[in-house]
Design a protein around this motif. Structure first.
Motif, PDB file in Angstrom:
ATOM      1  N   UNK A  82       3.937   8.875  -6.359  1.00  0.00           N
ATOM      2  CA  UNK A  82       3.558   9.908  -5.386  1.00  0.00           C
ATOM      3  C   UNK A  82       3.585  11.288  -6.030  1.00  0.00           C
ATOM      4  N   UNK A  83       4.682  11.588  -6.722  1.00  0.00           N
ATOM      5  CA  UNK A  83       4.812  12.914  -7.340  1.00  0.00           C
ATOM      6  C   UNK A  83       3.754  13.140  -8.405  1.00  0.00           C
ATOM      7  N   UNK A 109       1.477  11.292   5.691  1.00  0.00           N
ATOM      8  CA  UNK A 109       0.653  10.084   5.806  1.00  0.00           C
ATOM      9  C   UNK A 109       0.614   9.338   4.466  1.00  0.00           C
ATOM     10  N   UNK A 110       1.689   8.623   4.116  1.00  0.00           N
ATOM     11  CA  UNK A 110       1.754   7.970   2.804  1.00  0.00           C
ATOM     12  C   UNK A 110       0.617   6.989   2.535  1.00  0.00           C
ATOM     13  N   UNK A 139       0.829  -1.204   0.000  1.00  0.00           N
ATOM     14  CA  UNK A 139       0.000   0.000   0.000  1.00  0.00           C
ATOM     15  C   UNK A 139       0.864   1.255   0.000  1.00  0.00           C
ATOM     16  N   UNK A 140       1.990   1.166  -0.647  1.00  0.00           N
ATOM     17  CA  UNK A 140       2.886   2.321  -0.789  1.00  0.00           C
ATOM     18  C   UNK A 140       3.064   2.619  -2.260  1.00  0.00           C
ATOM     19  N   UNK A 176     -10.351  11.124   5.182  1.00  0.00           N
ATOM     20  CA  UNK A 176      -9.883  12.177   6.089  1.00  0.00           C
ATOM     21  C   UNK A 176      -8.371  12.141   6.171  1.00  0.00           C
ATOM     22  N   UNK A 177      -7.746  13.296   5.990  1.00  0.00           N
ATOM     23  CA  UNK A 177      -6.280  13.389   6.018  1.00  0.00           C
ATOM     24  C   UNK A 177      -5.858  14.418   7.043  1.00  0.00           C
TER      25      UNK A 177
END
Length: 193
Positions: A18-19, A51-52, A11-12, A192-193
């Motif tokens: 990401x970018x 929070x990755x 889950x990464x 929610x972050x």
């Protein structure tokens, strides 16, 4: 000793993923300021980078056609709330019944998945009726499709489930058997972050 985040390896996102996701989210954020007046992208990005696992969930929302965007900030907790903001119910999450119990109850033509399990696997929650109505105040969604929403236990216990859409300039809440599924019905989620 290096501190490891809580995200499991599957889950990464890679640094490139990401970018790219952050680029897409920033562009959407800036193009739709009416959804989050007074909020700043730099602060949202800082929360996301801390929070990755949330980035992974947002990527799942994006991958399935949800076009997630910030819709508000919870003043009590300081969390930013992302919702699926695709014009129609996310394409990669349609043709699903409400939950596993409903899916397993079907004798014939079982759908491949259900909304509740998909949302859990993605790390998001189905919108409540209240959240769905709040989202519809930002702009018009689901004018050709519909979306399952969280169903109260007393309705679900009797075999039903709720879904919403927008027709004739109004938001409607309907009921259906939880095991029903249609090519035009999916679900919208929040994070929610």
């Amino acid at each position: 000793m290096t501190k490891r985040n809580n995200a499991s390896p599957d889950k990464e996102l890679s640094p490139e993923q990401r970018e790219e996701l952050l680029r897409v989210l920033k562009a959407r954020f800036e193009e739709n300021m009416h959804r989050h007046k007074g909020l700043e992208w730099a602060k949202v990005r800082a929360k996301l980078e801390a929070q990755p696992e949330k980035l992974w969930s947002l990527n799942e929302m994006e991958r399935t056609g949800g076009e997630p965007d910030v819709v508000c900030r919870d003043e009590r907790t300081g969390e930013y709330i992302f919702c699926d903001c695709s014009a129609e119910s996310p394409r990669g999450r349609r043709s699903v019944c409400y939950d596993r119990e409903a899916q397993e109850a079907r004798k014939k033509h079982k759908p491949e998945n259900n909304a509740m399990d998909m949302a859990t696997a993605m790390g998001i929650e189905l919108l409540t009726e209240e959240q769905y109505r709040a989202l519809q105040k930002l702009e018009s969604f689901d004018t050709k499709t519909s979306s399952w929403v969280q169903t109260p236990p007393d309705i679900r216990k009797l075999g039903g489930a709720l879904f919403c859409d927008r027709r004739y300039g109004h938001v409607f809440v309907y009921h259906n058997g939880a095991s029903s599924y249609y090519s035009s019905r999916g679900f919208r989620g929040s994070l929610r972050v």
